[in-house]
Write an enzyme that holds these catalytic residues in place. Structure first.
Site, mmCIF file in Angstrom:
data_model
loop_
_atom_site.group_PDB
_atom_site.id
_atom_site.type_symbol
_atom_site.label_atom_id
_atom_site.label_comp_id
_atom_site.label_asym_id
_atom_site.label_seq_id
_atom_site.Cartn_x
_atom_site.Cartn_y
_atom_site.Cartn_z
ATOM 1 N N CYS A 90 -4.416 -4.791 12.207
ATOM 2 C CA CYS A 90 -4.073 -5.468 10.957
ATOM 3 C C CYS A 90 -5.207 -6.430 10.612
ATOM 4 C CB CYS A 90 -2.756 -6.221 11.130
ATOM 5 S SG CYS A 90 -2.200 -7.067 9.644
ATOM 6 N N HIS A 107 4.044 -0.176 7.893
ATOM 7 C CA HIS A 107 3.349 -1.384 8.348
ATOM 8 C C HIS A 107 3.464 -2.484 7.283
ATOM 9 C CE1 HIS A 107 0.099 -3.552 10.564
ATOM 10 N NE2 HIS A 107 -0.110 -4.055 9.351
ATOM 11 N N GLU A 108 3.228 -2.111 6.026
ATOM 12 C CA GLU A 108 3.294 -3.095 4.947
ATOM 13 C C GLU A 108 4.723 -3.565 4.703
ATOM 14 O OE1 GLU A 108 0.504 -4.220 4.573
ATOM 15 O OE2 GLU A 108 -0.618 -2.473 5.250
ATOM 16 N N HIS A 111 5.518 -6.311 7.000
ATOM 17 C CA HIS A 111 4.983 -7.609 6.542
ATOM 18 C C HIS A 111 5.983 -8.321 5.636
ATOM 19 C CE1 HIS A 111 0.907 -8.233 7.998
ATOM 20 N NE2 HIS A 111 0.656 -6.933 7.813
#
Length: 136
Positions: free
Chosen positions: A85, A126-127, A130
């Site tokens: 990241c 992954h996003e 977040h």
């Protein structure tokens, strides 16, 4: 406008707030920042550029996709992988899913649904993490 990448773990650990039409400008900021970091980055969440809103961008082939208020509707085919990241140093193990379906609003604030597989699905997950304050 290109923005600086946030590395503050406390900030990144917070759950992002819903985006509104007033946040549409984030599409351009995320696109510019993704483009500037294209050598090492394939996706971003708004909190990575300092804005606690539910907005992400990721590469789908050659085209960046911006999602406002994305919601993971379904997922299947779990597998183990390692990810890096821009906000963190090194790689970490994580579980991802081979196929996901996500609903979201696009840059024209129209509702969309998309099914992703393979690497685009991994980037999107992954996003999405977040947005929930999960740091990989």
């Amino acid at each position: 406008m290109e923005k600086k990448i946030v590395k503050d773990i406390l900030f990144l650990s917070q759950v992002s707030q819903p985006a509104s039409q007033e946040d549409l400008y984030l599409a351009k900021d995320l696109q510019d920042t993704l483009l500037e970091n294209r050598e090492t980055c394939v996706g971003l969440a708004a909190n990575m550029i300092g804005v606690q809103k539910r907005v992400i961008i990721f590469n789908l082939g050659l085209v960046p996709v911006v999602m406002f208020n994305p919601v993971l509707l379904s997922f299947e085919g779990p597998y183990e992988t390692e990810e890096g990241c821009l906000s963190l140093t090194g790689e970490r193990p994580t579980t991802r899913y081979e196929m996901i379906t996500v609903s979201y609003r696009d840059s024209k604030w129209k509702e969309q649904t998309i099914t992703l597989t393979g690497f685009p699905a991994q980037i999107c997950q992954h996003e999405l993490d977040h947005l929930e304050g999960r740091i990989i």
